[in-house]
Design a protein around this motif. Structure first.
Motif, PDB file in Angstrom:
ATOM      1  N   CYS A   1     -12.449  -9.605  38.560  1.00  0.00           N
ATOM      2  CA  CYS A   1     -11.406  -8.758  38.021  1.00  0.00           C
ATOM      3  C   CYS A   1     -11.691  -7.295  38.299  1.00  0.00           C
ATOM      4  O   CYS A   1     -12.792  -6.919  38.706  1.00  0.00           O
ATOM      5  CB  CYS A   1     -11.226  -8.992  36.523  1.00  0.00           C
TER       6      CYS A   1
ATOM      7  N   ASN B   1     -16.274 -11.671  35.930  1.00  0.00           N
ATOM      8  CA  ASN B   1     -15.838 -11.976  34.569  1.00  0.00           C
ATOM      9  C   ASN B   1     -16.156 -13.442  34.296  1.00  0.00           C
ATOM     10  O   ASN B   1     -15.362 -14.339  34.586  1.00  0.00           O
ATOM     11  CB  ASN B   1     -14.333 -11.699  34.475  1.00  0.00           C
ATOM     12  N   THR B   2     -17.344 -13.678  33.766  1.00  0.00           N
ATOM     13  CA  THR B   2     -17.839 -15.049  33.631  1.00  0.00           C
ATOM     14  C   THR B   2     -17.060 -15.839  32.588  1.00  0.00           C
ATOM     15  O   THR B   2     -16.773 -17.022  32.783  1.00  0.00           O
ATOM     16  CB  THR B   2     -19.334 -15.025  33.287  1.00  0.00           C
ATOM     17  N   ARG B   3     -16.704 -15.210  31.500  1.00  0.00           N
ATOM     18  CA  ARG B   3     -15.988 -15.943  30.444  1.00  0.00           C
ATOM     19  C   ARG B   3     -14.645 -16.470  30.936  1.00  0.00           C
ATOM     20  O   ARG B   3     -14.238 -17.585  30.579  1.00  0.00           O
ATOM     21  CB  ARG B   3     -15.800 -15.041  29.231  1.00  0.00           C
TER      22      ARG B   3
ATOM     23  N   ILE C   1     -19.594 -10.035  31.062  1.00  0.00           N
ATOM     24  CA  ILE C   1     -19.722  -9.358  32.344  1.00  0.00           C
ATOM     25  C   ILE C   1     -21.057  -9.715  32.980  1.00  0.00           C
ATOM     26  O   ILE C   1     -22.102  -9.630  32.345  1.00  0.00           O
ATOM     27  CB  ILE C   1     -19.628  -7.831  32.153  1.00  0.00           C
TER      28      ILE C   1
ATOM     29  N   THR D   1     -13.411  -3.776  27.364  1.00  0.00           N
ATOM     30  CA  THR D   1     -12.943  -5.013  27.984  1.00  0.00           C
ATOM     31  C   THR D   1     -12.873  -6.165  26.994  1.00  0.00           C
ATOM     32  O   THR D   1     -12.229  -7.179  27.263  1.00  0.00           O
ATOM     33  CB  THR D   1     -13.880  -5.438  29.121  1.00  0.00           C
TER      34      THR D   1
ATOM     35  N   ILE E   1     -16.158 -10.314  27.640  1.00  0.00           N
ATOM     36  CA  ILE E   1     -15.771 -11.187  28.754  1.00  0.00           C
ATOM     37  C   ILE E   1     -16.996 -11.706  29.501  1.00  0.00           C
ATOM     38  O   ILE E   1     -16.879 -12.287  30.571  1.00  0.00           O
ATOM     39  CB  ILE E   1     -14.812 -10.476  29.722  1.00  0.00           C
TER      40      ILE E   1
ATOM     41  N   ILE F   1     -15.663  -6.683  39.029  1.00  0.00           N
ATOM     42  CA  ILE F   1     -16.426  -7.252  37.917  1.00  0.00           C
ATOM     43  C   ILE F   1     -16.416  -8.766  38.013  1.00  0.00           C
ATOM     44  O   ILE F   1     -15.355  -9.371  38.229  1.00  0.00           O
ATOM     45  CB  ILE F   1     -15.817  -6.827  36.567  1.00  0.00           C
TER      46      ILE F   1
ATOM     47  N   PHE G   1      -8.457  -6.272  31.373  1.00  0.00           N
ATOM     48  CA  PHE G   1      -8.887  -6.432  32.764  1.00  0.00           C
ATOM     49  C   PHE G   1      -7.724  -7.018  33.548  1.00  0.00           C
ATOM     50  O   PHE G   1      -6.750  -7.536  32.965  1.00  0.00           O
ATOM     51  CB  PHE G   1     -10.122  -7.338  32.881  1.00  0.00           C
TER      52      PHE G   1
END
Length: 366
Positions: free
Chosen positions: A143, A136-138, A122, A117, A120, A134, A151
């Motif tokens: 996603c 996807n904090t960044r 996670i 991935t 990102i 998921i 992703f």
């Protein structure tokens, strides 16, 4: 309290990380009564830990996963979020019962594949039917995965104006209802790069998916929202609290205060298993209300009796592990895994082959 010491398996640099821990006398009894194994991730140590009971005592095995974060776990499969990859493991109970000494294990999760991935950040993972969701904090979104892309963004809060690698609101937790994300936690309702940091102590919110409706506000770095028996549970991490939230009115009710930065929640029967962490990185975790509540924070797993609203048992790491991110329980009394770095884990590699080609499994050490 009893205090065994466990030598954790070698790191990639061939270092030995010594982990010492102690636990309440009733913890093994609780796990044995529930017939469960506990899985927890620690990104600081880069490990996935498995807690089981052997000969009436706790046994903790560690496996290497670079920056292990969110876990998605059921009886047939597991996903582990790492720094750049999501790892997929498949449970083979037929192999489990054959592993020496025969009959010692009732589940064996074998690493089968991984998907790249990129980094990102996670956080929470959850299975929704056959699909993995998921946090996807960044990129401030929820996603899913695709073979064609890193992703696929599926949802983002309405106040986040673009999909960008800027961690705008620190979206971190996800509660599933009927196989789909229903509630998420954010550390701030913000739309600038890292904007949540200025209001981390009291800016946390729970949002409804897909509407982005704000369910409740004023939380301190909330994590790990979970739906259990129609009730929304969440960890008000910056205060070290397990709370419930009325999804209609937004009313918060504190269930119990815990002596650690609470993150990672599994509710099984009348018990809540809560991950506890120490606060080391003051740039992110400094100046939180929990620092005023407790003089010294613990790292480990707290067990809360939801009927009495009290912490009744605890596993505490005294050295070697300072934080826990996710925590999951599964209805196997003695589960094990064969991870992506089995050699450095110090456990026997296992190869699973078709019955027509070879025995069900073959171990390098046999």
């Amino acid at each position: 309290m009893v205090q065994p010491t466990n030598k954790v398996n070698p790191e990639a640099q061939d270092n030995l990380r010594e982990v010492s821990y102690e636990y309440s006398n009733n913890l093994a009894q609780i796990l044995k009564h529930l017939q469960i194994s506990l899985f927890f991730s620690t990104y600081q140590a880069g490990k996935l830990g498995i807690v089981t009971v052997k000969e009436q005592k706790l046994d903790i095995a560690f496996h290497n996963f670079e920056r292990a974060m969110g876990l998605a776990l059921n009886r047939s499969r597991m996903a582990v979020g790492g720094k750049d990859w999501v790892y997929f493991l498949k449970n083979d109970t037929d192999i489990a019962v054959q592993i020496d000494p025969a009959g010692s294990y009732d589940a064996c999760y074998l690493t089968k594949s991984g998907q790249y991935t990129g980094d990102i950040s996670i956080h929470d993972l959850a299975w929704g039917g056959q699909e993995l969701w998921i946090v996807n904090t960044r990129f401030s979104c929820l996603c899913t995965l695709s073979n064609n892309y890193n992703f696929i963004p599926q949802w983002r809060p309405s106040f986040v104006s673009a999909i960008a690698p800027e961690d705008r609101c620190h979206l971190n937790g996800m509660a599933m209802v009927n196989g789909m994300p229903k509630y998420v936690t954010v550390l701030g309702k913000t739309n600038t790069p890292g904007g949540w940091r200025s209001q981390k102590a009291h800016g946390g919110c729970i949002l409804e998916v897909p509407s982005s409706k704000v369910i409740t506000t004023g939380l301190s770095m909330p994590h790990s929202p979970r739906m259990h028996q129609g009730i929304l549970w969440v960890l008000n991490s910056g205060k070290g609290e397990l709370i419930t939230v009325d999804s209609n009115s937004g009313k918060q009710e504190m269930i119990v205060a815990l002596p650690g930065y609470a993150r990672g929640l599994a509710i099984i029967g009348k018990y809540a298993f809560v991950g506890l962490s120490k606060i080391r990185e003051t740039a992110i975790f400094g100046n939180l209300p929990i620092s005023d509540r407790f003089d010294e924070l613990k790292c480990g797993v707290a067990v809360v009796d939801l009927q009495t609203r009290q912490m009744i048992s605890c596993l505490e790491f005294k050295s070697g592990v300072d934080e826990i991110f996710d925590l999951q329980g599964i209805a196997f009394s003695s589960a094990m895994i064969s991870g992506p770095y089995a050699v450095t884990d110090g456990v026997m590699p296992i190869w699973s082959l078709p019955a027509s080609a070879a025995p069900k499994y073959y171990s390098h050490f046999k």
